[in-house]
Write an enzyme that holds these catalytic residues in place. Structure first.
Site, PDB file in Angstrom:
ATOM      1  N   HIS A   1       0.834  -1.224  -0.017  1.00  0.00           N
ATOM      2  CA  HIS A   1       0.128  -0.029   0.005  1.00  0.00           C
ATOM      3  C   HIS A   1       0.776   1.157   0.039  1.00  0.00           C
ATOM      4  O   HIS A   1       2.096   1.179  -0.014  1.00  0.00           O
ATOM      5  CB  HIS A   1      -0.985  -0.088   1.240  1.00  0.00           C
ATOM      6  CG  HIS A   1      -0.409   0.388   2.330  1.00  0.00           C
ATOM      7  ND1 HIS A   1      -1.317   0.666   3.577  1.00  0.00           N
ATOM      8  CD2 HIS A   1       0.725   0.602   2.892  1.00  0.00           C
ATOM      9  CE1 HIS A   1      -0.242   0.796   4.681  1.00  0.00           C
ATOM     10  NE2 HIS A   1       0.784   0.691   4.373  1.00  0.00           N
TER      11      HIS A   1
ATOM     12  N   CYS B   1       5.125   5.023   5.348  1.00  0.00           N
ATOM     13  CA  CYS B   1       4.137   4.458   4.676  1.00  0.00           C
ATOM     14  C   CYS B   1       3.447   5.346   3.372  1.00  0.00           C
ATOM     15  O   CYS B   1       2.734   4.988   2.764  1.00  0.00           O
ATOM     16  CB  CYS B   1       2.849   4.379   5.572  1.00  0.00           C
ATOM     17  SG  CYS B   1       2.895   2.673   6.370  1.00  0.00           S
TER      18      CYS B   1
ATOM     19  N   HIS C   1       4.887  -0.363  -0.500  1.00  0.00           N
ATOM     20  CA  HIS C   1       5.636  -1.086   0.469  1.00  0.00           C
ATOM     21  C   HIS C   1       4.636  -2.140   0.849  1.00  0.00           C
ATOM     22  O   HIS C   1       3.571  -1.731   0.881  1.00  0.00           O
ATOM     23  CB  HIS C   1       6.343  -0.400   1.525  1.00  0.00           C
ATOM     24  CG  HIS C   1       5.276   0.325   2.452  1.00  0.00           C
ATOM     25  ND1 HIS C   1       4.930   1.640   2.153  1.00  0.00           N
ATOM     26  CD2 HIS C   1       4.718   0.000   3.429  1.00  0.00           C
ATOM     27  CE1 HIS C   1       3.870   1.834   2.992  1.00  0.00           C
ATOM     28  NE2 HIS C   1       3.793   0.891   4.014  1.00  0.00           N
TER      29      HIS C   1
ATOM     30  N   HIS D   1       3.148  -4.993   3.838  1.00  0.00           N
ATOM     31  CA  HIS D   1       3.005  -5.378   5.170  1.00  0.00           C
ATOM     32  C   HIS D   1       2.338  -6.943   5.175  1.00  0.00           C
ATOM     33  O   HIS D   1       1.632  -7.464   4.244  1.00  0.00           O
ATOM     34  CB  HIS D   1       1.929  -4.892   5.960  1.00  0.00           C
ATOM     35  CG  HIS D   1       2.208  -3.329   6.256  1.00  0.00           C
ATOM     36  ND1 HIS D   1       3.134  -2.922   7.247  1.00  0.00           N
ATOM     37  CD2 HIS D   1       1.983  -2.073   5.522  1.00  0.00           C
ATOM     38  CE1 HIS D   1       3.380  -1.550   7.117  1.00  0.00           C
ATOM     39  NE2 HIS D   1       2.736  -1.040   6.163  1.00  0.00           N
TER      40      HIS D   1
ATOM     41  N   ASP E   1      -4.880 -10.817  -0.785  1.00  0.00           N
ATOM     42  CA  ASP E   1      -3.546 -11.143  -0.656  1.00  0.00           C
ATOM     43  C   ASP E   1      -2.615 -11.013  -1.889  1.00  0.00           C
ATOM     44  O   ASP E   1      -3.197 -11.374  -3.059  1.00  0.00           O
ATOM     45  CB  ASP E   1      -3.612 -12.755  -0.446  1.00  0.00           C
ATOM     46  CG  ASP E   1      -2.308 -13.387   0.096  1.00  0.00           C
ATOM     47  OD1 ASP E   1      -1.494 -12.735   0.861  1.00  0.00           O
ATOM     48  OD2 ASP E   1      -2.040 -14.688  -0.289  1.00  0.00           O
ATOM     49  N   HIS E   2      -1.231 -10.650  -1.686  1.00  0.00           N
ATOM     50  CA  HIS E   2      -0.270 -10.406  -2.858  1.00  0.00           C
ATOM     51  C   HIS E   2      -1.078  -9.384  -3.799  1.00  0.00           C
ATOM     52  O   HIS E   2      -0.604  -9.401  -5.015  1.00  0.00           O
ATOM     53  CB  HIS E   2      -0.047 -11.605  -3.548  1.00  0.00           C
ATOM     54  CG  HIS E   2       0.988 -12.526  -2.731  1.00  0.00           C
ATOM     55  ND1 HIS E   2       0.400 -13.236  -1.485  1.00  0.00           N
ATOM     56  CD2 HIS E   2       2.390 -12.526  -2.781  1.00  0.00           C
ATOM     57  CE1 HIS E   2       1.677 -13.663  -0.904  1.00  0.00           C
ATOM     58  NE2 HIS E   2       2.624 -13.435  -1.848  1.00  0.00           N
TER      59      HIS E   2
ATOM     60  N   GLU F   1      -1.406  -4.609  11.506  1.00  0.00           N
ATOM     61  CA  GLU F   1      -0.462  -4.148  10.455  1.00  0.00           C
ATOM     62  C   GLU F   1       0.821  -4.580  10.621  1.00  0.00           C
ATOM     63  O   GLU F   1       1.686  -4.824   9.586  1.00  0.00           O
ATOM     64  CB  GLU F   1      -0.687  -2.732  10.016  1.00  0.00           C
ATOM     65  CG  GLU F   1       0.079  -2.240   8.917  1.00  0.00           C
ATOM     66  CD  GLU F   1      -0.507  -0.850   8.542  1.00  0.00           C
ATOM     67  OE1 GLU F   1      -1.051  -0.605   7.765  1.00  0.00           O
ATOM     68  OE2 GLU F   1       0.158   0.000   9.472  1.00  0.00           O
TER      69      GLU F   1
HETATM   70 NI    NI Z   1       2.637   0.960   5.375  1.00  0.00          NI
END
Ligand code: NI
Length: 136
Positions: A15, A34, A40, A42, A80-81, A125
């Site tokens: 995100h 972020c 990047h 998580h 996911d992914h 997160e």
């Molecule tokens: Ni983040």
């Protein structure tokens, strides 16, 4: 007598937190790392809990296999992914903060769970940062 049944799950996703109406400096100041324009990832962990009366016929509050399949189809398959900003329609115009993600997950699951059951979602997160939503 109400019992809570919980199921853990996880997904990996990328995100970027930012507001398009702010410049990079302000986005960086508010959202820090972020806000990296190159995104990047998580490792998100979630705990989905349903609370309700035990069905005297089955002894279940909710069949945990049904809950597992629901989390799989509504959350893992959807997130996911994925790049949340670019690939998940709910975040096209919604900043994918942990707070907003947990509300989106709750709404997706709520539609499929009996109204007599209370639903709560906890989303991690990072191992130390987590949020909770129960529909208030
Ligand atoms: Ni983040």
């Amino acid at each position: 007598m109400k019992v809570t049944v919980s199921r853990k799950a996880h997904f990996n996703a990328a995100h970027r937190l930012y507001r398009p109406d702010w410049d990079d400096t302000k986005n960086e100041a508010v959202f820090g790392k972020c806000s990296n324009p190159n995104y990047h990832g998580h490792n998100y962990e979630l705990i989905v809990s349903v609370k309700g009366e035990i069905d005297p016929e089955t002894g279940f509050v909710m069949d945990v296999k049904v809950l597992k399949d629901l989390i799989c189809s509504e959350v893992e398959d959807a997130f996911d992914h994925k790049n949340l900003n670019l690939e998940v329609p709910e975040f096209k115009n919604l900043n994918p903060t942990a707070e907003n993600i947990v509300v989106v997950i709750w709404k997706k699951l709520r539609k499929h769970i009996k109204t007599t059951l209370d639903l709560e979602v906890v989303l991690y997160e990072t191992p130390r940062n987590f949020v909770k939503y129960a529909g208030e």
